[in-house]
Design an enzyme around this catalytic site. Structure first.
Site, PDB file in Angstrom:
ATOM      1  N   GLU A  95       0.815  -1.212   0.000  1.00  0.00           N
ATOM      2  CA  GLU A  95       0.000   0.000   0.000  1.00  0.00           C
ATOM      3  C   GLU A  95       0.852   1.266   0.000  1.00  0.00           C
ATOM      4  OE1 GLU A  95      -3.713   2.135   0.255  1.00  0.00           O
ATOM      5  OE2 GLU A  95      -3.265   0.042  -0.188  1.00  0.00           O
ATOM      6  N   ASP A  96       1.953   1.251   0.770  1.00  0.00           N
ATOM      7  CA  ASP A  96       2.671   2.494   1.050  1.00  0.00           C
ATOM      8  C   ASP A  96       4.087   2.542   0.506  1.00  0.00           C
ATOM      9  OD1 ASP A  96       0.473   3.483   2.492  1.00  0.00           O
ATOM     10  OD2 ASP A  96       1.094   2.372   4.268  1.00  0.00           O
TER      11      ASP A  96
END
Length: 725
Positions: A95-96
């Site tokens: 996600e990051d």
């Protein structure tokens, strides 16, 4: 997290080591029960995670990798397998960061990559039953759980660490996250039997959402009088001495309810702190099941139990696999003390639930009874999803299942089903099988016939009576409590409603086409397909249902399907709705017909239909006072009439003038019931010293049935007049 998405990763870079002490602690915990090769993979996951999250920080200013490591530590305390710990360390990487999924799969295996991907989809969830997007995110979480239940374990550990570090958030964020925790995450942990995580989530959520209430109750728990603490120590010593006398190897642990548990008991039972009976208690842990019952006899011989407060969750485990004996005893404190008795294995399952004794040989397999029950629960939710419920409705159904407070019901063959509190025989029928529920007509509880809406109690035996011709009723939704029953009933009703709508829409369009001297069968196939395509209808059935629901005017559709004929006939006035050929109705079309409450039409009345967008055809009596308004829109009139055979009961209102004296209402009600009519409601319109005016809303089969009721009630000595409203 303060940093934006990382730039593309150079996976050949030297790996940083920002948290050497934290990762050493994690490896020590994991190494105590995992083989060396698993510890090596965990170390590799840390190095990769530290590289991927390099430069990213939490709001507290710490390196971001401290959070995934803390999540893995929580799971290591639950003795989870190495794959889960690797996925926990990498759970935010997709996600990051720019870490590729393929690299995770190549390095740690496909199951780790799937877990990371499953958790990633949940990272930005904000639960709210008002927002369709949030409810859809919850649906995705349940789907991820169904593929690999370890996904939710990682998510629960992630939420627990976030709750432990909540102080760095803004007050508004703290309240929102705390509410999510108490409404969703803590109940899921409870449903999965992970008591140790559930209890901490509840207390941290309580502290963040209601800080003053938390402070007051925590202070009360901490500042118990010395006399009370001494009495508890005395009881503990006496218990230990009594059980030791039985030559039972045991472990005795005193316990105190947490602030959230005390608060909910005070709130739900409207009690003060001093009135909560089982704030204090003891847990006795023994080696074997038979020793549990031997220890129970020992403690009962020492202190008298409270009548009706003994629960045997060993013989009948909770839905999440929890097993224990619970008894409430009179004590020298002047208030009862709860004692729980269980084996060491039961204690592990009670604290860690599905995380206990984790065995994960291949995807989809589970290692203990708690895990099997959890997987069954998740699969049941996903099976209910096959009915394509709206996401908000799906979330509400799951919330019902998250607060079971169960009752345990026996089948006629002696099998046990766990159902939520207030469950009915109908919920039991759907728990057995959807087809059994759909065809239920009656039920026997402990061999006695009872209404299917009766509330069940633990220990009862339920037998369901079915009939092939029976079908679900909309009224069933008013009293069923399980999501499975609610979903199945709604699915059946929607299917019937759609079939009725298609049938009625077909008849309405045919009548409109007959005015143009043709029929639907004579409309060229290419013209029909072009009309469907132009108006974005995937198939003819959807158009016909739309007509029946009032979203399309049949006359307009007919003219659009035959543009040449309609242009020739366009100057000719349409026949009056009253003189068109009538559509016959038999009362079974309840899904698309609405019987108006302004005039309550019943079989035998002369009727008309008025097409209303979204509601379909609303049926009125021809002498309805609202007919004058409807005549202004003749294109919305639908010529209808009763068929020769009509099914069902129909509501009608009767106005009674009776003597104003005790017993008059009961006499009228009894006379109505003797005519095989149900009473929906009774309202007093006006009263004086001599006359009472009452309006009964009752159910009748037709005008003949209504006339019989009027005749019988007029003969009552207390009735002055009866008239239909």
């Amino acid at each position: 997290m303060n940093s934006p998405l990382s730039p593309p990763l150079d996976l050949d870079m030297p790996c940083p080591d920002p948290c050497p002490e934290q990762v050493a602690g994690l490896l020590a915990k994991a190494g105590a029960y995992l083989p060396p090769e698993a510890s090596a993979k965990i170390r590799r996951a840390y190095e990769l995670g530290a590289l991927a999250h390099q430069g990213q920080t939490r709001k507290s200013g710490e390196p971001y990798i401290t959070h995934p490591l803390a999540v893995a530590e929580i799971l290591a305390e639950q003795r989870m397998d190495g794959e889960t710990l690797c996925a926990a360390i990498l759970h935010d990487a997709l996600e990051d960061t720019a870490l590729p999924r393929a690299f995770i799969a190549d390095t740690f295996g496909e199951s780790v990559a799937e877990m990371v991907e499953g958790v990633t989809k949940l990272d930005k969830i904000q639960f709210s039953n008002r927002q369709e997007a949030d409810a859809e995110s919850f649906r995705k979480m349940m789907l991820a759980m169904s593929r690999d239940i370890r996904v939710i374990l990682i998510k629960l550990a992630d939420r627990l660490h976030n709750m432990r570090t909540l102080d760095s958030k803004s007050p508004e964020s703290r309240r929102r996250i705390a509410r999510e925790t108490l409404e969703i995450y803590a109940p899921i942990a409870q449903r999965l039997g992970i008591n140790v995580i559930k209890a901490e989530l509840q207390n941290l959520g309580f502290k963040a959402l209601y800080p003053l209430r938390y402070k007051v109750i925590a202070k009360q728990l901490a500042n118990q009088p010395v006399l009370r603490r001494e009495a508890m120590a005395t009881i503990e010593a006496r218990l230990a001495q009594r059980i030791a006398a039985e030559n039972i190897p045991f472990r005795l642990v005193s316990r105190v309810k947490g602030p959230w548990s005390v608060y909910t008991k005070m709130r739900d039972e409207r009690k003060r702190f001093n009135e909560v009976m089982d704030v204090f208690g003891f847990r006795i842990v023994v080696g074997r099941v038979m020793e549990c019952y031997q220890a129970l006899g020992a403690v009962h011989s020492m202190m008298k139990p409270l009548d009706g407060r003994f629960r045997d969750f060993i013989a009948i485990p909770k839905a999440n696999g929890y097993q224990s004996l619970h008894t409430l005893l009179f004590s020298p404190l002047g208030s009862p003390v709860e004692v729980q008795i269980r084996t060491e294995d039961m204690d592990v399952v009670a604290e860690r639930g599905i995380a206990a004794h984790w065995v994960y040989k291949n995807r989809g397999s589970v290692g203990n009874n708690a895990q099997a029950r959890a997987q069954s629960w998740v699969n049941g939710l996903i099976n209910s999803d096959e009915f394509a419920l709206p996401s908000v409705e799906f979330l509400e159904n799951v919330k019902i299942d998250l607060f079971p407070d169960e009752v345990y019901i026996f089948t006629p063959k002696g099998e046990i089903l766990a159902l939520p509190k207030n469950a009915t025989p109908l919920d039991f029928a759907y728990a057995v099988h959807t087809d059994v529920g759909n065809h239920t007509v009656a039920a026997r509880v402990d061999r006695k016939l009872v209404p299917i809406r009766s509330k069940l109690l633990s220990g009862q035996t339920v037998e369901i009576i079915t009939a092939p011709s029976a079908n679900p009723s909309p009224q069933w939704l008013e009293f069923v409590v399980t999501s499975k029953a609610r979903t199945a009933i709604r699915h059946f009703l929607k299917r019937i409603e759609h079939e009725d709508a298609v049938n009625l829409g077909h008849r309405m369009l045919d009548r409109a086409l007959e005015l143009l001297e043709t029929s639907l069968d004579n409309v060229p196939a290419d013209v029909l397909q072009q009309f469907l395509a132009d108006n974005r209808y995937p198939r003819l059935e959807v158009l016909l249902a739309d007509i029946a629901l009032g979203n399309r005017m049949p006359d307009q559709v007919a003219r659009a399907l035959l543009p040449n004929q309609s242009s020739l006939l366009g100057s000719e006035p349409s026949p009056s709705p009253v003189h068109r050929e009538q559509i016959r109705i038999n009362g079974s079309e309840r899904g698309v017909l609405t019987f108006s409450t302004c005039c309550y039409p019943i079989p035998g009345d002369e009727i008309m239909g008025y097409l209303t967008a979204g509601k379909g055809v609303v049926v009125h009596r021809m002498d309805c006072p609202n007919i004058a308004d409807y005549s202004k829109r003749p294109e919305r009139w639908v010529p209808i009439a009763w068929d020769r055979r009509v099914e069902g009961d129909f509501r009608v209102e009767l106005r009674f003038e009776t003597e104003n004296k005790p017993g008059a209402l009961a006499k009228v009600a009894a006379a109505v019931a003797e005519c095989d009519s149900n009473i929906d409601s009774v309202n007093y319109k006006e009263r004086d010293d001599r006359i009472s005016v009452m309006v009964f809303c009752i159910e009748v089969k037709d005008r003949k049935h209504l006339a019989e009721i009027i005749r019988r009630t007029r003969r009552l000595g207390v009735v002055h007049s009866v008239e239909r409203q």
